[in-house]
Design an enzyme around this catalytic site. Sequence first.
Site, short mmCIF file in Angstrom:
data_model
loop_
_atom_site.label_atom_id
_atom_site.label_comp_id
_atom_site.label_asym_id
_atom_site.label_seq_id
_atom_site.Cartn_x
_atom_site.Cartn_y
_atom_site.Cartn_z
N LYS A 271 47.05 76.79 87.49
CA LYS A 271 48.29 77.56 87.62
C LYS A 271 48.55 77.90 89.08
O LYS A 271 49.69 77.82 89.57
CB LYS A 271 48.21 78.84 86.78
CG LYS A 271 48.14 78.62 85.29
CD LYS A 271 49.42 78.02 84.73
CE LYS A 271 49.41 77.95 83.22
NZ LYS A 271 50.65 77.38 82.66
N ASP B 235 56.33 68.53 72.46
CA ASP B 235 54.95 68.99 72.36
C ASP B 235 54.08 67.81 71.99
O ASP B 235 54.55 66.88 71.32
CB ASP B 235 54.83 70.10 71.31
CG ASP B 235 53.66 71.04 71.56
OD1 ASP B 235 52.50 70.57 71.50
OD2 ASP B 235 53.90 72.23 71.83
N PHE C 54 56.10 75.31 79.40
CA PHE C 54 54.90 75.93 78.85
C PHE C 54 53.73 74.97 78.77
O PHE C 54 52.57 75.39 78.84
CB PHE C 54 55.16 76.44 77.42
CG PHE C 54 56.08 77.59 77.30
CD1 PHE C 54 55.69 78.87 77.68
CD2 PHE C 54 57.35 77.43 76.78
CE1 PHE C 54 56.54 79.95 77.55
CE2 PHE C 54 58.22 78.50 76.64
CZ PHE C 54 57.81 79.76 77.02
N TYR D 249 52.49 86.00 83.46
CA TYR D 249 52.33 87.00 82.43
C TYR D 249 50.88 87.21 82.08
O TYR D 249 50.01 86.43 82.39
CB TYR D 249 53.20 86.73 81.21
CG TYR D 249 53.32 85.33 80.72
CD1 TYR D 249 54.45 84.58 81.02
CD2 TYR D 249 52.34 84.77 79.92
CE1 TYR D 249 54.60 83.30 80.53
CE2 TYR D 249 52.48 83.50 79.43
CZ TYR D 249 53.61 82.76 79.74
OH TYR D 249 53.74 81.50 79.25
N TYR E 85 41.26 76.89 84.59
CA TYR E 85 42.61 77.06 84.05
C TYR E 85 43.50 77.81 85.03
O TYR E 85 44.62 77.39 85.34
CB TYR E 85 42.55 77.81 82.71
CG TYR E 85 43.87 78.42 82.32
CD1 TYR E 85 44.92 77.62 81.89
CD2 TYR E 85 44.07 79.80 82.38
CE1 TYR E 85 46.14 78.19 81.55
CE2 TYR E 85 45.27 80.37 82.04
CZ TYR E 85 46.32 79.56 81.62
OH TYR E 85 47.53 80.12 81.29
N GLY F 246 54.12 75.42 70.55
CA GLY F 246 52.98 76.32 70.70
C GLY F 246 53.32 77.77 70.41
O GLY F 246 54.44 78.11 70.02
N TYR F 247 52.35 78.62 70.64
CA TYR F 247 52.47 80.05 70.30
C TYR F 247 53.63 80.71 71.06
O TYR F 247 54.61 81.16 70.47
CB TYR F 247 51.14 80.73 70.60
CG TYR F 247 51.11 82.23 70.47
CD1 TYR F 247 51.71 82.89 69.42
CD2 TYR F 247 50.44 83.00 71.43
CE1 TYR F 247 51.66 84.28 69.30
CE2 TYR F 247 50.36 84.38 71.33
CZ TYR F 247 50.98 85.02 70.26
OH TYR F 247 50.93 86.37 70.16
N ILE F 248 53.54 80.75 72.37
CA ILE F 248 54.60 81.41 73.15
C ILE F 248 55.88 80.57 73.12
O ILE F 248 56.98 81.10 73.03
CB ILE F 248 54.14 81.66 74.60
CG1 ILE F 248 52.83 82.44 74.63
CG2 ILE F 248 55.21 82.43 75.37
CD1 ILE F 248 52.22 82.60 75.99
N SER G 189 50.60 82.50 85.21
CA SER G 189 49.61 83.36 84.58
C SER G 189 49.10 84.40 85.56
O SER G 189 49.04 84.16 86.77
CB SER G 189 48.43 82.51 84.09
OG SER G 189 47.34 83.32 83.70
N ASN H 278 47.83 72.09 71.36
CA ASN H 278 47.65 73.52 71.08
C ASN H 278 48.54 74.00 69.94
O ASN H 278 48.80 75.19 69.82
CB ASN H 278 47.99 74.35 72.33
CG ASN H 278 47.02 74.10 73.46
OD1 ASN H 278 45.82 74.00 73.24
ND2 ASN H 278 47.53 73.99 74.68
N ASP I 107 53.87 63.56 75.24
CA ASP I 107 52.88 64.05 76.19
C ASP I 107 53.47 63.91 77.59
O ASP I 107 54.02 62.86 77.93
CB ASP I 107 51.61 63.21 76.05
CG ASP I 107 50.43 63.81 76.78
OD1 ASP I 107 50.56 64.07 78.00
OD2 ASP I 107 49.38 64.01 76.15
#
Length: 415
Positions: free
Chosen positions: A222, A94, A149, A246, A218, A73-75, A193, A98, A127
């Site tokens: 968390k 992954d 993540f 973050y 969401y 993913g992105y991060i 988060s 996403n 998964d």
Amino acid sequence: MVGSSVFVNYERHNGLECAKRNGKNGSIHSSNVDANVCIQIPNELELSDETNSTVIDMTGEQKGTVLVTGGAGYIGSHTVVSLLEAGYGVVALDNFTNSVNSSKNESVALKRVEEITGKKVHFYRCDLLDKDALERIFKAHRIDSVIHFAALKAVGESMTNPLLYYKNNMIGMINLLEVMDSLGIYKMVFSSSCTVYGEPERLPITEENPTGNVTNVYGRTKYFIEEMLKDAVRADSKWNIIALRYFNPVGAHKSGRIGEDPTKQFTNLMPYISQVAIGKKDVLTIFGNDYDTPDGTGVRDYVHVMDLATGHVAALHKLDKEHLGLKMYNLGTGKGISVMELIQTFERVNKVKIPYVIQERRAGDISSMYANATLAERELGWKAVHSVDEMCEDFWRWQTMNPNGYKTEQANGHH
């Protein structure tokens, strides 16, 4: 993930770790710390209707080895760059919810990470709801610690499909913790988060701000996971966990080779701005201009994704040196930027125009939040160093170099 799965069975023979995977005849060899990984591929296919967990072996020497969930993913992908540059070996997994997979079922982002760093990544399609597959991955490697993540992450989608979010995010974490515990692995950096704070009572937000009055599903996943981690640490002192709360990640690696490529309609602000700037979308939608902020638009603490990446490495270093039990840290710049300010900065830095329209607020959004990150600076030796101008410039470089995101390198678009 729904779909068919290739089962992977691991055995150890005289120091040789072997993975037997159903598929075509053949074997793939790679080096490990003190053993070789041998992936034997028999003839028969054994399929599962529940998940799709295919082994893709991107080999590499491993020293201290980190398992990165959501690593494509992105991060996650940006953090893998920082981990490799810091000398860690990386095993990434992954399920491509996403992120983007190639026609070979590899991670496009992580293949580029290998090119950026000159180092290899072990990648598995898996998964976390498939606990058996997860356990087999752990047993195939000498995992020292975990950076977690993997999660569904769209605020809007979480409000319309809450049960999916509770199932995926929370049961995935429980499976991960149970497998780690069974194998005696207790070091984890958890991707939490700022949403756990809800609508803040005071700004800037410190780690002492109350949590739990969360405005979206969401964020509640968390928060519930943080509470679960508190209970786990109370019950068993061997756990050594840092939860990083973050704020709003933006930007991209300076190479322009990896960046954020959203797979769902509920996207973050900067990709949306960038899609408008490059002509993929006609107009930017701003959700709400009646907040109690200087210009009426929502205020957030935007932090460069590479700063977040180094923050995860700093947290891992801390866990390597000290036993903390469970500790929370904010990662942010400490400065709030409004949606309108970010748009104007993006226009100025990149010499583009962003047409926009105003719509009503989205359910679950809050007006203003930004971090006090001095605890992370004091205890982790971490501080955000990239400016908002750099965030906008780096993301635009990624967008212009990759106008279709990662999709040019794979056959069927996002999985």
